[in-house]
Design a protein around this motif. Sequence first.
Motif, PDB file in Angstrom:
ATOM      1  N   TRP A  77       1.452   0.686   2.183  1.00 14.47           N
ATOM      2  CA  TRP A  77      -0.009   0.650   2.329  1.00 14.47           C
ATOM      3  C   TRP A  77      -0.426   0.931   3.775  1.00 14.47           C
ATOM      4  O   TRP A  77      -1.554   0.741   4.171  1.00 14.47           O
ATOM      5  N   GLY A  78       0.548   1.384   4.512  1.00 14.12           N
ATOM      6  CA  GLY A  78       0.269   2.000   5.798  1.00 14.12           C
ATOM      7  C   GLY A  78       0.888   3.387   5.767  1.00 14.12           C
ATOM      8  O   GLY A  78       1.888   3.609   5.089  1.00 14.12           O
ATOM      9  N   SER A  79       0.289   4.343   6.461  1.00 10.96           N
ATOM     10  CA  SER A  79       0.884   5.681   6.496  1.00 10.96           C
ATOM     11  C   SER A  79       0.581   6.348   7.835  1.00 10.96           C
ATOM     12  O   SER A  79      -0.419   6.055   8.474  1.00 10.96           O
ATOM     13  N   TYR A  80       1.504   7.211   8.231  1.00 10.59           N
ATOM     14  CA  TYR A  80       1.267   8.037   9.412  1.00 10.59           C
ATOM     15  C   TYR A  80       1.221   9.484   8.951  1.00 10.59           C
ATOM     16  O   TYR A  80       1.579   9.814   7.815  1.00 10.59           O
ATOM     17  N   TYR A  81       0.767  10.361   9.843  1.00  8.03           N
ATOM     18  CA  TYR A  81       0.609  11.767   9.477  1.00  8.03           C
ATOM     19  C   TYR A  81       1.599  12.633  10.228  1.00  8.03           C
ATOM     20  O   TYR A  81       1.989  12.331  11.349  1.00  8.03           O
ATOM     21  N   GLY A  82       1.998  13.717   9.581  1.00  7.80           N
ATOM     22  CA  GLY A  82       2.928  14.625  10.215  1.00  7.80           C
ATOM     23  C   GLY A  82       3.178  15.841   9.366  1.00  7.80           C
ATOM     24  O   GLY A  82       2.427  16.143   8.427  1.00  7.80           O
ATOM     25  N   TYR A  83       4.262  16.545   9.694  1.00  4.45           N
ATOM     26  CA  TYR A  83       4.618  17.795   9.023  1.00  4.45           C
ATOM     27  C   TYR A  83       6.077  17.692   8.602  1.00  4.45           C
ATOM     28  O   TYR A  83       6.934  17.256   9.380  1.00  4.45           O
ATOM     29  N   SER A 136       2.963  -2.968  10.660  1.00  5.62           N
ATOM     30  CA  SER A 136       2.595  -2.334  11.931  1.00  5.62           C
ATOM     31  C   SER A 136       1.291  -1.550  11.853  1.00  5.62           C
ATOM     32  O   SER A 136       0.813  -1.015  12.863  1.00  5.62           O
ATOM     33  N   ALA A 137       0.711  -1.469  10.667  1.00  6.70           N
ATOM     34  CA  ALA A 137      -0.441  -0.592  10.468  1.00  6.70           C
ATOM     35  C   ALA A 137      -1.686  -1.064  11.215  1.00  6.70           C
ATOM     36  O   ALA A 137      -1.951  -2.260  11.348  1.00  6.70           O
TER      37      ALA A 137
END
Length: 494
Positions: free
Chosen positions: A161-167, A420-421
């Motif tokens: 239920w936390g997310s980070y963004y990337g490729y 950590s979100a």
Amino acid sequence: MKRFRVLTKFLLFMLSAVLVLAGCSKESSSGKQEDSGKGEPYEVSMAYITFTKIDDLPLVQEEINKIVKEKINATIKLVPINGANYQQQTNLMLTGNEKLDLLVTSSFFGYNTQAAKGQLVALDDLLKSNGKDILEVLPEHLLEGNKVNGEIFGIPSMRDWGSYYGYIMRKDIVEKYNIDLSQVKTFTDLDAVFKIVKEKEPALTPIVNTGQGSTVTTVLAGGKFDVLGDSLGAVSFKTEKMVNMFEEPEYVNAVELARKWFQAGYVLKDSATSQEAAANIVKAGKGFGYFSHMKPGFEVQEKGITGHEMVSVKLSDVYSYTDAATGFNLSIARNSQNPEKAMEVINLLYTDKDVMNLLANGIEGKHYEVKPEGVISLPEGVAESNYVFGQWQIGNNFLTYPWEGNDSDYWEQMKQHNDSAIFSPAFGFTFNPDPVKTEVAAAMNVLNQYRVGIETGTLDPDKSLPEFNKKLKDAGLEKIIAEKQKQYDEWKKK
């Protein structure tokens, strides 16, 4: 006299039989009969999102039902619906009389509206009577964050239920051309990577995001706004106010970068109209990679879908939005003929390890094998599984085995990731669109006309973005934002 005694005995026998039968079929508090494991099992139909055909679904369903029938005298009928048609098809099912018990609901597919319209069953009482175990394992703030007008209409899946963004991209291509990913710190740093792939591998499109997933701009602007499901008024992380995201500098900059990449030939030409999921395009050998929100173990997850070893770059902090609660839920449809039994099925999906592993990973020995270290892999001699299920949308994922490539303590890592979100200032807020439903309908039509084209870089933002914003305002966006701000302020006071 003898005939009277015989008749009396017969009547007493019949009365005793009736009393015994009455004792065996007590009425539940809801007025439904409790079967106590007797009688025909109730079939619980469950609609969920899929992006690929699952050949072995009937086999897995049969194994699941052996457990479910034994434990709660029910069976589950899995009803897969393609992601491209999911909202339309489930809305037809909810407004018609088709038998439907459980369905995956989402803020992306109008969860709040479905709840407000009475298409979903309020679950507060059912949780206490038939879903008590869920309350023991599901974090309270997720349930609170899922309320519509003070009631719970969906049980959030337990996942990231936390997310980070990337490729994320094909590892073999990265290694083939010695691409140094340590130099990629920002989104614009990817220019050099895309240039190499475009020149060296002309058959691979560097960016294969389509309208069926996260668009380029959605990811580039990630962490800046909580879009509250419909994006018609979003909460800015910076100001904690309701804004028109489509006019904000962070969004405009993201759109301009997406356009630059499109013009350079880095973005799929039909990205605005393609109905194909990005991972499937990579699997077909036509794409190098795609932007996405991510979590621990994302590379392993995507390898299972694409068939390629994948590697990713993380380009943002970890954020938790309101859709962490409302993003993917199991809800009970108003059409359900037995909401109590449907809730018992949900209860199993949050507490029964065997049921969840079958649903998520398939049949042990056929679709996976358990390694000594507690992770799973494809069985020896099996190159590709005939069962790939999007488990993130349903149940308690913390009960499932992690796939090989992840550490055995994967779910502990996920917990730390979630902890950590950076939480949205609007986490737990749900908007009731009824006061502005006419304006919302009109604005959604504008969104559908422009948004994907703009966010994939297909349309020139110098011309299309001003048109887009003008039409949104003409449709009543400012009135929607004012109503959202009003409800948001009232929610914050409470």
